[in-house]
Design a protein around this motif. Structure first.
Motif, short mmCIF file in Angstrom:
data_model
loop_
_atom_site.label_atom_id
_atom_site.label_comp_id
_atom_site.label_asym_id
_atom_site.label_seq_id
_atom_site.Cartn_x
_atom_site.Cartn_y
_atom_site.Cartn_z
N GLY A 92 0.82 -1.34 0.02
CA GLY A 92 -0.19 -0.08 -0.13
C GLY A 92 0.78 1.32 -0.01
O GLY A 92 0.53 2.24 -0.69
N SER A 93 1.91 1.21 0.82
CA SER A 93 2.80 2.49 0.87
C SER A 93 3.57 2.44 -0.56
O SER A 93 3.41 3.91 -0.80
CB SER A 93 3.84 2.13 2.06
OG SER A 93 4.69 3.29 1.88
N ARG A 94 4.16 1.58 -1.15
CA ARG A 94 4.53 1.72 -2.35
C ARG A 94 3.47 2.25 -3.64
O ARG A 94 3.88 3.09 -4.35
CB ARG A 94 5.12 0.23 -2.84
CG ARG A 94 5.94 0.41 -4.28
CD ARG A 94 6.18 -0.93 -4.51
NE ARG A 94 7.28 -1.69 -3.75
CZ ARG A 94 6.66 -2.76 -2.95
NH1 ARG A 94 5.74 -3.24 -3.32
NH2 ARG A 94 7.61 -3.24 -1.96
N GLY A 95 2.23 1.84 -3.35
CA GLY A 95 1.24 2.09 -4.37
C GLY A 95 0.87 3.53 -4.22
O GLY A 95 0.90 4.19 -5.17
N ARG A 96 0.92 4.26 -3.02
CA ARG A 96 0.68 5.57 -2.56
C ARG A 96 1.76 6.45 -3.17
O ARG A 96 1.54 7.47 -3.84
CB ARG A 96 0.45 5.74 -0.97
CG ARG A 96 -0.87 5.38 -0.55
CD ARG A 96 -0.98 5.86 0.75
NE ARG A 96 -0.22 5.19 1.71
CZ ARG A 96 -0.21 4.15 2.42
NH1 ARG A 96 -1.43 3.41 2.37
NH2 ARG A 96 0.58 3.79 3.21
N PHE B 165 0.98 11.36 -10.34
CA PHE B 165 -0.49 12.13 -10.31
C PHE B 165 -0.66 13.07 -11.39
O PHE B 165 -1.49 13.13 -12.03
CB PHE B 165 -0.40 12.71 -9.02
CG PHE B 165 -1.87 13.43 -8.78
CD1 PHE B 165 -3.05 12.61 -8.77
CD2 PHE B 165 -2.02 14.96 -8.90
CE1 PHE B 165 -3.97 13.48 -8.50
CE2 PHE B 165 -3.01 15.67 -8.76
CZ PHE B 165 -4.24 14.98 -8.52
N PRO B 166 0.52 14.00 -11.84
CA PRO B 166 0.48 14.80 -12.98
C PRO B 166 0.17 14.03 -14.12
O PRO B 166 -0.93 14.61 -14.92
CB PRO B 166 1.86 15.52 -12.93
CG PRO B 166 2.23 15.28 -11.75
CD PRO B 166 1.87 14.11 -11.08
N LEU B 167 0.80 12.98 -14.49
CA LEU B 167 0.45 12.22 -15.61
C LEU B 167 -0.95 11.63 -15.62
O LEU B 167 -1.65 11.49 -16.72
CB LEU B 167 1.49 11.12 -15.96
CG LEU B 167 2.89 11.68 -16.14
CD1 LEU B 167 3.50 10.17 -16.03
CD2 LEU B 167 2.93 12.29 -17.45
N GLY C 173 -4.03 12.29 -18.27
CA GLY C 173 -4.86 11.40 -19.06
C GLY C 173 -6.09 11.53 -18.93
O GLY C 173 -6.73 10.64 -19.85
N ILE C 174 -6.74 12.18 -17.77
CA ILE C 174 -8.26 11.95 -17.74
C ILE C 174 -8.90 12.69 -18.90
O ILE C 174 -10.10 11.95 -18.93
CB ILE C 174 -8.48 12.91 -16.31
CG1 ILE C 174 -8.02 12.00 -15.13
CG2 ILE C 174 -9.79 13.18 -16.22
CD1 ILE C 174 -8.17 12.63 -13.80
#
Length: 320
Positions: free
Chosen positions: A18-22, A29-31, A35-36
């Motif tokens: 979970g920590s690695r995923g966060r 997050f900018p990418l 992409g949204i």
């Protein structure tokens, strides 16, 4: 002098998933934000409309809507199963154009890329590329108008022939040459643009391979066959698989603009059949059924071609 033994370091505990995923989410997050909009565009105009394929199983009436139209099961697919004459004609024309596009249109940018890469300096290559890219940015309305102004019965060439007492011709209105006309228009419009990927792939081939082939006495043609073509084989197979995904889509806008002079008999393809039967003829369910089958065939062709690429040792578009 005695030395105290060094204390062994205890191994670091594995980091929680979970920590690695966060951390990855914060990093990317900018990418994700960039992409949204593209994801929303795909969902709105490509995936949500797929739900409308339900009308292929209905006697769809626009004023009733999907909720109140009667269900007819597979009745709309009868034109495919029973071999409706208009449908078979559209299918035949589609397959002929598909054959021309795979055999003639698809190799054209490969040949052009090989010529640009082999015969021209970088300066001239950039200039020629810029010129060849321009037709891609013209809409089919403009392309068709240009061909009609040049090759039509009242076009520039026929006007000159008529003024000089020569026999004229009407290539635009010739039903016998219609499919060749479509093929030439596609080559003129898109071949230059399609060379971008092939030129990029050619630039990645090591010059040492050409030097080694030259030392071994290979002629330029042998170098192309044994060095160049194997070097771009991956991108060629990838693009061919993607082309098969749209195998039964052979150019709606280009064809519908030129159906008038030659008639439906030689110009009707599956896309124009769907338009003529559904939008103009009011057979919404039949048109949706034909479009649904066309899409399913495209998916099957992509999966089959990708499996075949794996058999021959290529990556394809995905690994199963």
């Amino acid at each position: 002098m005695s030395m105290a033994p060094r204390a062994e370091r205890s191994p670091r505990p594995p980091q929680a998933g979970g920590s690695r995923g966060r951390r990855r989410f914060v990093r990317d997050f900018p990418l994700i934000l960039l992409g949204i909009p593209g994801m929303l565009l795909l969902l709105t105009f490509h995936y949500f409309p797929l739900l409308g394929n339900v009308i292929a199983f209905q006697d769809y009436q626009p004023y009733l809507g999907i909720g109140d139209s009667d269900w007819v099961g597979f009745e709309n697919f009868a034109v495919i199963v029973n071999g409706d004459e208009a449908f078979l004609n559209a299918l035949k024309n589609t397959l002929v154009l598909l054959f021309l596009q795979v055999v003639v249109v698809f190799p054209a940018p490969i040949v052009l890329a090989l010529i640009l890469n082999s015969l021209m300096s970088e300066r001239w290559k950039r200039l020629v590329q810029s010129i060849l890219y321009l037709p891609h940015f013209l809409s089919w309305v403009i392309v068709v108008a240009l061909f009609q102004s040049l090759l039509g019965g009242s076009g520039m060439i026929n006007t000159w022939l008529r003024a000089n007492g020569h026999a004229t011709f009407d290539l635009i209105g010739s039903s016998d040459l219609f499919k060749l006309l479509l093929t030439s228009q596609i080559i003129w419009k898109d071949t230059g643009w399609a060379t971008i990927l092939f030129l990029a792939a050619l630039s990645q081939i090591s010059a040492e391979l050409y030097e080694a082939a030259s030392v071994d006495g290979a002629s330029p043609l042998r170098q192309i066959w044994h060095v160049t073509l194997p070097g771009i084989r991956g991108i060629v197979i990838l693009l061919l698989i993607l082309r098969l995904g749209d195998a039964l889509t052979v150019g709606f806008e280009q064809i519908i603009l030129q159906q008038g002079p030659v008639g439906i008999g030689v110009s009707e393809v599956l896309d124009t059949y769907v338009y003529n039967q559904g939008i103009l003829g009011g057979q919404w369910g039949v048109a949706a059924a034909v479009g649904l089958v066309k899409g399913i065939v495209g998916v099957v062709l992509v999966i089959g071609a990708n499996k075949l690429a794996h058999i021959f040792g290529e990556d394809g578009i995905y690994r199963s």
